[in-house]
Design a protein around this motif. Sequence first.
Motif, PDB file in Angstrom:
ATOM      1  N   MET A 148      -2.605  24.457   3.275  1.00 14.03           N
ATOM      2  CA  MET A 148      -2.343  23.849   1.988  1.00 14.03           C
ATOM      3  C   MET A 148      -2.140  22.345   2.110  1.00 14.03           C
ATOM      4  N   GLY A 149      -1.802  21.848   3.263  1.00 20.64           N
ATOM      5  CA  GLY A 149      -1.671  20.408   3.436  1.00 20.64           C
ATOM      6  C   GLY A 149      -0.357  19.863   2.919  1.00 20.64           C
ATOM      7  N   ASN A 150      -0.308  18.551   2.863  1.00 22.47           N
ATOM      8  CA  ASN A 150       0.894  17.844   2.424  1.00 22.47           C
ATOM      9  C   ASN A 150       0.667  17.210   1.059  1.00 22.47           C
ATOM     10  N   LYS A 151       0.618  18.020   0.042  1.00 21.22           N
ATOM     11  CA  LYS A 151       0.410  17.476  -1.300  1.00 21.22           C
ATOM     12  C   LYS A 151       1.651  16.727  -1.761  1.00 21.22           C
ATOM     13  N   VAL A 152       1.398  15.588  -2.398  1.00 20.98           N
ATOM     14  CA  VAL A 152       2.455  14.725  -2.908  1.00 20.98           C
ATOM     15  C   VAL A 152       2.099  14.347  -4.346  1.00 20.98           C
ATOM     16  N   ALA A 153       3.104  14.263  -5.196  1.00 22.45           N
ATOM     17  CA  ALA A 153       2.898  13.802  -6.571  1.00 22.45           C
ATOM     18  C   ALA A 153       3.272  12.331  -6.668  1.00 22.45           C
ATOM     19  N   VAL A 154       2.400  11.553  -7.319  1.00 20.13           N
ATOM     20  CA  VAL A 154       2.697  10.156  -7.613  1.00 20.13           C
ATOM     21  C   VAL A 154       2.649   9.987  -9.127  1.00 20.13           C
ATOM     22  N   TYR A 155       3.431   9.042  -9.635  1.00 21.17           N
ATOM     23  CA  TYR A 155       3.575   8.845 -11.072  1.00 21.17           C
ATOM     24  C   TYR A 155       3.385   7.369 -11.419  1.00 21.17           C
ATOM     25  N   ARG A 156       2.750   7.133 -12.538  1.00 24.19           N
ATOM     26  CA  ARG A 156       2.653   5.775 -13.084  1.00 24.19           C
ATOM     27  C   ARG A 156       3.108   5.844 -14.527  1.00 24.19           C
ATOM     28  N   LYS A 157       4.054   4.970 -14.882  1.00 21.59           N
ATOM     29  CA  LYS A 157       4.589   4.919 -16.236  1.00 21.59           C
ATOM     30  C   LYS A 157       4.041   3.667 -16.923  1.00 21.59           C
ATOM     31  N   GLU A 158       3.497   3.844 -18.097  1.00 21.52           N
ATOM     32  CA  GLU A 158       2.983   2.749 -18.910  1.00 21.52           C
ATOM     33  C   GLU A 158       3.478   2.979 -20.338  1.00 21.52           C
ATOM     34  N   HIS A 159       3.234   2.029 -21.208  1.00 24.89           N
ATOM     35  CA  HIS A 159       3.621   2.224 -22.607  1.00 24.89           C
ATOM     36  C   HIS A 159       2.588   1.593 -23.526  1.00 24.89           C
ATOM     37  N   PHE A 160       2.609   2.065 -24.747  1.00 28.67           N
ATOM     38  CA  PHE A 160       1.804   1.472 -25.803  1.00 28.67           C
ATOM     39  C   PHE A 160       2.505   1.722 -27.132  1.00 28.67           C
ATOM     40  N   ASN A 161       2.197   0.888 -28.090  1.00 30.95           N
ATOM     41  CA  ASN A 161       2.781   0.998 -29.427  1.00 30.95           C
ATOM     42  C   ASN A 161       1.660   1.332 -30.398  1.00 30.95           C
ATOM     43  N   ALA A 162       1.905   2.290 -31.257  1.00 36.87           N
ATOM     44  CA  ALA A 162       0.865   2.676 -32.209  1.00 36.87           C
ATOM     45  C   ALA A 162       1.503   3.285 -33.454  1.00 36.87           C
ATOM     46  N   ALA A 163       0.757   3.180 -34.554  1.00 38.06           N
ATOM     47  CA  ALA A 163       1.169   3.787 -35.817  1.00 38.06           C
ATOM     48  C   ALA A 163       0.323   5.024 -36.068  1.00 38.06           C
ATOM     49  N   LYS A 194      -1.688   0.696  -8.295  1.00 43.79           N
ATOM     50  CA  LYS A 194      -2.214  -0.475  -9.000  1.00 43.79           C
ATOM     51  C   LYS A 194      -3.544  -0.114  -9.659  1.00 43.79           C
ATOM     52  N   LEU A 195      -4.382   0.629  -8.949  1.00 44.17           N
ATOM     53  CA  LEU A 195      -5.656   1.067  -9.522  1.00 44.17           C
ATOM     54  C   LEU A 195      -5.430   2.035 -10.682  1.00 44.17           C
ATOM     55  N   LEU A 196      -4.426   2.909 -10.550  1.00 43.49           N
ATOM     56  CA  LEU A 196      -4.100   3.829 -11.636  1.00 43.49           C
ATOM     57  C   LEU A 196      -3.604   3.055 -12.853  1.00 43.49           C
ATOM     58  N   SER A 197      -2.769   2.043 -12.637  1.00 48.15           N
ATOM     59  CA  SER A 197      -2.300   1.206 -13.736  1.00 48.15           C
ATOM     60  C   SER A 197      -3.478   0.520 -14.429  1.00 48.15           C
ATOM     61  N   ASP A 198      -4.386  -0.030 -13.640  1.00 44.18           N
ATOM     62  CA  ASP A 198      -5.569  -0.688 -14.217  1.00 44.18           C
ATOM     63  C   ASP A 198      -6.389   0.292 -15.054  1.00 44.18           C
ATOM     64  N   LEU A 199      -6.543   1.501 -14.546  1.00 40.92           N
ATOM     65  CA  LEU A 199      -7.306   2.533 -15.251  1.00 40.92           C
ATOM     66  C   LEU A 199      -6.658   2.872 -16.596  1.00 40.92           C
ATOM     67  N   ILE A 200      -5.342   2.994 -16.598  1.00 40.61           N
ATOM     68  CA  ILE A 200      -4.606   3.289 -17.833  1.00 40.61           C
ATOM     69  C   ILE A 200      -4.713   2.110 -18.798  1.00 40.61           C
ATOM     70  N   GLN A 201      -4.561   0.906 -18.286  1.00 42.93           N
ATOM     71  CA  GLN A 201      -4.657  -0.278 -19.144  1.00 42.93           C
ATOM     72  C   GLN A 201      -6.031  -0.369 -19.810  1.00 42.93           C
ATOM     73  N   GLU A 202      -7.077  -0.160 -19.034  1.00 51.95           N
ATOM     74  CA  GLU A 202      -8.444  -0.307 -19.533  1.00 51.95           C
ATOM     75  C   GLU A 202      -8.851   0.806 -20.492  1.00 51.95           C
ATOM     76  N   ASN A 203      -8.369   2.023 -20.256  1.00 48.60           N
ATOM     77  CA  ASN A 203      -8.865   3.177 -21.001  1.00 48.60           C
ATOM     78  C   ASN A 203      -7.910   3.742 -22.039  1.00 48.60           C
ATOM     79  N   ILE A 204      -6.628   3.453 -21.914  1.00 44.67           N
ATOM     80  CA  ILE A 204      -5.645   3.978 -22.867  1.00 44.67           C
ATOM     81  C   ILE A 204      -5.002   2.830 -23.639  1.00 44.67           C
TER      82      ILE A 204
END
Length: 138
Positions: free
Chosen positions: A1-16, A67-77
Amino acid sequence: MGNKVAVYRKEHFNAAHRLHNPAWDEATNDRVFGKCNNPHYHGHNYELVVKLIGEPDPATGYVYDLKLLSDLIQENIHARFDHKNLNEDTVEFKDLNPTAENIAVVIYRILREKIDPKFDLKIRLYETERNFVEYPVN
């Protein structure tokens, strides 16, 4: 099964948004959605947590470069939804009620297309400090 690890990135956005079912009359919409059915909309400061699960890369030690995950979220969400009226300014919610549940599913689908399927992906979306949803739930 290996050494699976969870990583998290928190971002925010404002919307109506406005929660509204056009197939229902105003009384039913008011009863079901209450203040969230305001015809002039209302807004939230959404907190988005993106979780990826995988095995650390032997060369970098990273599961995924956050950092790449943050960029992906910024660009797409963030670029797509921040400071937007979800009902009126986005194609995703033109015919889909922008509940927190539906927003989380939409975000998942957008990011799933961009992230290698070898990573498990989970979205947690806070609409308020006390109200949040997760997708998928497995």
